[in-house]
Design a protein around this motif. Sequence first.
Motif, PDB file in Angstrom:
ATOM      1  N   ARG A  66      25.889 -60.812  93.385  1.00 46.80           N
ATOM      2  CA  ARG A  66      25.700 -62.145  93.966  1.00 46.80           C
ATOM      3  C   ARG A  66      27.036 -62.711  94.466  1.00 46.80           C
ATOM      4  NH1 ARG A  66      22.012 -62.312  89.796  1.00 46.80           N
ATOM      5  NH2 ARG A  66      23.504 -63.284  88.359  1.00 46.80           N
ATOM      6  N   THR A  67      28.082 -62.507  93.701  1.00 46.48           N
ATOM      7  CA  THR A  67      29.397 -62.966  94.131  1.00 46.48           C
ATOM      8  C   THR A  67      29.808 -62.285  95.428  1.00 46.48           C
ATOM      9  OG1 THR A  67      30.088 -63.409  91.864  1.00 46.48           O
ATOM     10  CG2 THR A  67      31.834 -63.080  93.471  1.00 46.48           C
ATOM     11  N   HIS A  68      29.583 -60.978  95.500  1.00 44.53           N
ATOM     12  CA  HIS A  68      29.932 -60.228  96.702  1.00 44.53           C
ATOM     13  C   HIS A  68      29.106 -60.715  97.893  1.00 44.53           C
ATOM     14  CE1 HIS A  68      31.487 -56.869  99.009  1.00 44.53           C
ATOM     15  NE2 HIS A  68      30.261 -56.656  99.430  1.00 44.53           N
ATOM     16  N   ALA A  69      27.812 -60.931  97.660  1.00 40.81           N
ATOM     17  CA  ALA A  69      26.945 -61.393  98.753  1.00 40.81           C
ATOM     18  C   ALA A  69      27.381 -62.764  99.260  1.00 40.81           C
ATOM     19  CB  ALA A  69      25.500 -61.453  98.273  1.00 40.81           C
ATOM     20  N   ALA A  70      27.817 -63.621  98.362  1.00 38.20           N
ATOM     21  CA  ALA A  70      28.229 -64.965  98.766  1.00 38.20           C
ATOM     22  C   ALA A  70      29.508 -64.945  99.605  1.00 38.20           C
ATOM     23  CB  ALA A  70      28.450 -65.839  97.521  1.00 38.20           C
ATOM     24  N   ARG A  71      30.318 -63.924  99.445  1.00 37.42           N
ATOM     25  CA  ARG A  71      31.591 -63.860 100.157  1.00 37.42           C
ATOM     26  C   ARG A  71      31.575 -62.927 101.355  1.00 37.42           C
ATOM     27  NH1 ARG A  71      34.777 -63.894  94.607  1.00 37.42           N
ATOM     28  NH2 ARG A  71      34.752 -66.129  94.308  1.00 37.42           N
ATOM     29  N   SER A  72      30.487 -62.206 101.537  1.00 42.57           N
ATOM     30  CA  SER A  72      30.406 -61.235 102.630  1.00 42.57           C
ATOM     31  C   SER A  72      30.049 -61.913 103.936  1.00 42.57           C
ATOM     32  CB  SER A  72      29.344 -60.170 102.315  1.00 42.57           C
ATOM     33  OG  SER A  72      29.753 -59.388 101.244  1.00 42.57           O
TER      34      SER A  72
END
Length: 74
Positions: A66-72
């Motif tokens: 989720r963290t990665h998706a939010a920053r991608s």
Amino acid sequence: MSTSENMEAAAELYDAAAAELDEAAAHCRTAARHFREQEVPRGAAHAWAALGHIRAAEESLDAQARTHAARSNP
């Protein structure tokens, strides 16, 4: 958060997942031993415990995803 702090937070999530998977593996070995000894209730209890640790590991990995998706950027 700084890049260094972000990387440390990610590493901690992976460490947490690894620790849960280590616990799951230990419960799987214990479950196998109990089933070999025909101790079904004890084996089943450890099998369920293993699954609980797997789910906890998944939660840690999901948090990282989720963290990665939010920053991608799409």
